[in-house]
Design an enzyme around this catalytic site. Structure first.
Site, short mmCIF file in Angstrom:
data_model
loop_
_atom_site.label_atom_id
_atom_site.label_comp_id
_atom_site.label_asym_id
_atom_site.label_seq_id
_atom_site.Cartn_x
_atom_site.Cartn_y
_atom_site.Cartn_z
N ASP A 65 5.74 3.63 2.97
CA ASP A 65 5.80 2.21 2.59
C ASP A 65 6.72 1.48 3.56
OD1 ASP A 65 5.38 0.69 -0.55
OD2 ASP A 65 6.27 -0.29 1.20
N SER A 106 2.95 -4.45 -1.40
CA SER A 106 2.50 -3.06 -1.57
C SER A 106 1.38 -2.94 -2.59
CB SER A 106 3.68 -2.19 -1.98
OG SER A 106 4.63 -2.15 -0.93
N THR A 159 2.46 1.12 -5.11
CA THR A 159 1.55 1.96 -4.33
C THR A 159 0.88 3.05 -5.16
OG1 THR A 159 2.91 1.49 -2.39
CG2 THR A 159 1.32 3.30 -2.21
N GLU A 273 3.59 9.30 -1.39
CA GLU A 273 4.22 8.10 -0.84
C GLU A 273 5.72 8.28 -0.55
OE1 GLU A 273 5.17 3.38 -1.73
OE2 GLU A 273 5.21 4.85 -3.37
N HIS A 282 13.85 -3.94 3.84
CA HIS A 282 14.26 -5.16 3.14
C HIS A 282 15.76 -5.39 3.28
CE1 HIS A 282 10.55 -6.38 1.29
NE2 HIS A 282 10.34 -5.18 0.80
N ASP A 320 1.33 0.87 4.30
CA ASP A 320 0.67 -0.28 3.67
C ASP A 320 1.00 -1.57 4.41
OD1 ASP A 320 3.04 -0.47 0.84
OD2 ASP A 320 3.32 -0.12 2.98
N HIS A 347 8.25 -8.29 4.46
CA HIS A 347 7.15 -7.58 5.11
C HIS A 347 6.66 -8.43 6.27
CE1 HIS A 347 6.12 -5.72 0.93
NE2 HIS A 347 7.30 -5.36 1.38
ZN LIG Z 1 8.40 -4.03 0.29
#
Ligand SMILES: [Zn+2]
Length: 383
Positions: A65, A106, A159, A273, A282, A320, A347
């Site tokens: 991710d 996600s 996810t 994942e 982030h 993703d 993102h």
């Molecule tokens: Zn995120």
């Protein structure tokens, strides 16, 4: 009176919209971040990627991710130039936009990779009209093949949820948890115990799972020793801790899932994942990113070891979306250090890489779209 009502309505609206956009700005962009080196360098193994059979019976989809190319190379630099990912000779790029946004979250990204449709950000297994769309995992289950999910976040998080649940919003954790009981998934391991047990509707889904024949286990050491049967591994009340605290939970969970699913002689589908690469992005925290990237790479090592012994296994590794707009300004492959820069705490819309190993790997090369991934798997598994 009218003014007060208006004030409350506005506040409520703001809170909801802020929550819905938890994939937006967190970190302080434009700051330089230094990674000071990694004491735990690990050796990687090389695996032969020649396969006789055309089509796989086992497919393992691994999702990092927030893992863009920079996050991968930051990990490779920190491990002094080597990753298990080096074993993948078939590579390509994936476009990730969602139905209404150049930049996906996600949930929409997961739904695209699970169900093959473009949908709105925050959607879980539903299309733009909030209509449920069958996922690749559900299609595999219908063929009485094995199915599994593993995640370092809560197993109810965006996810993994996109592969098994159908809800209009990713924050509906209790509804998402209840959707697990509508399937016969063989094994799932991740956090989220509270979403199954501390619920507004008063149901105790851990008990209901046990009644359905699942072993519900919270202790990762017991999960490690779990050999046969259906497993609901719920390793944290909500999300699992960072890798430093959760130790090798991901490797252990992945190994146990493979041990259980390999008992399914006709084949299986497993999604694994590495969730927290995204959280490092982030936070604009390069150390967090590197630690999670290397932890994910070690899980790739566990999967490659399995695939090398089970030649009918296709392994796909992708992301993703990318998180943080990360770039690497300076690095030293001998020292395993680097200086990085972030352009955002959110993102981004860049294409992400895809890697494939095993029978059918050639179908995951060039530039493809995230919605192509489940369609190609479905074709290869003759579903
Ligand atoms: Zn995120």
């Amino acid at each position: 009176m009218k003014k007060i009502n208006l004030f409350f309505a506005l506040t409520a609206f703001l809170i909801v919209s802020l929550n819905a956009q938890d994939y937006k700005v967190k970190g302080n962009a434009d700051s330089l971040a230094t990674y000071h080196g990694n004491k735990e360098i690990y050796a990687i193994k090389n695996y032969d990627d020649h396969f006789s059979n055309e089509k796989p019976t086992n497919v393992i989809l691994m999702i990092g991710d927030g893992m863009g190319t920079a996050q991968i190379y930051a990990g490779k630099t920190a491990n002094k130039g080597a990753l298990f990912l080096d074993n993948f000779k078939k590579t390509g790029f994936v476009s990730t936009y969602s139905s209404e946004d150049y930049v996906t979250d996600s949930a929409a990204g997961g739904t695209a990779m699970a169900c093959g449709v473009k949908t709105y950000n925050a959607a879980i297994g539903v299309d733009n009209n909030k209509k449920p769309v069958k996922s690749i995992l559900e299609k595999v289950a219908e063929k009485k093949l094995g199915t599994g999910l593993v995640s370092t976040s809560a197993i109810t998080h965006a996810t993994p949820a996109a592969f098994i649940a159908h809800q209009p919003h990713r924050n509906m954790y209790e509804e998402i948890a209840a959707d697990f009981l509508k399937t016969n998934i063989d094994v799932f391991i991740g956090g989220g115990y509270d979403h199954f047990t501390k619920r507004k509707d008063g149901r105790n889904l851990a008990n209901e799972l046990a009644q359905k024949g699942y072993s519900v286990i919270q202790d990762i050491n017991q999960i490690k020793d779990f050999k046969v049967g259906k497993l609901a591994g719920l390793t944290a009340p909500e999300h699992n801790e960072r890798v430093g605290l959760r130790k090798n939970m991901l490797e252990t969970a992945t190994q146990t899932a493979l041990n259980l699913l390999s008992q399914k002689k006709n084949g299986f589908f497993l999604m694994v994942e590495g969730s927290q690469i995204d959280w490092g992005g982030h936070a604009n925290d390069i150390t967090y990113i590197v630690e999670e990237m290397l932890d994910f790479d070690k899980a790739i090592g566990v999967v490659l070891e399995f695939a090398a012994k089970h030649k009918n296994t296709l392994v796909i590794v992708t992301a993703d979306h990318e998180t943080g707009g990360l770039t690497l300004n300076k690095g030293d492959l001998i020292e395993g250090t680097l200086i990085a820069k972030f352009t955002t705490g959110s993102h981004t819309g860049v294409m992400v890489p895809i890697f494939a190993f095993g029978p059918g790997a050639e179908h995951f090369t060039g530039i493809i779209d995230n919605t192509d991934i489940p369609k190609k798997i479905e074709k290869l598994m003759n579903l």
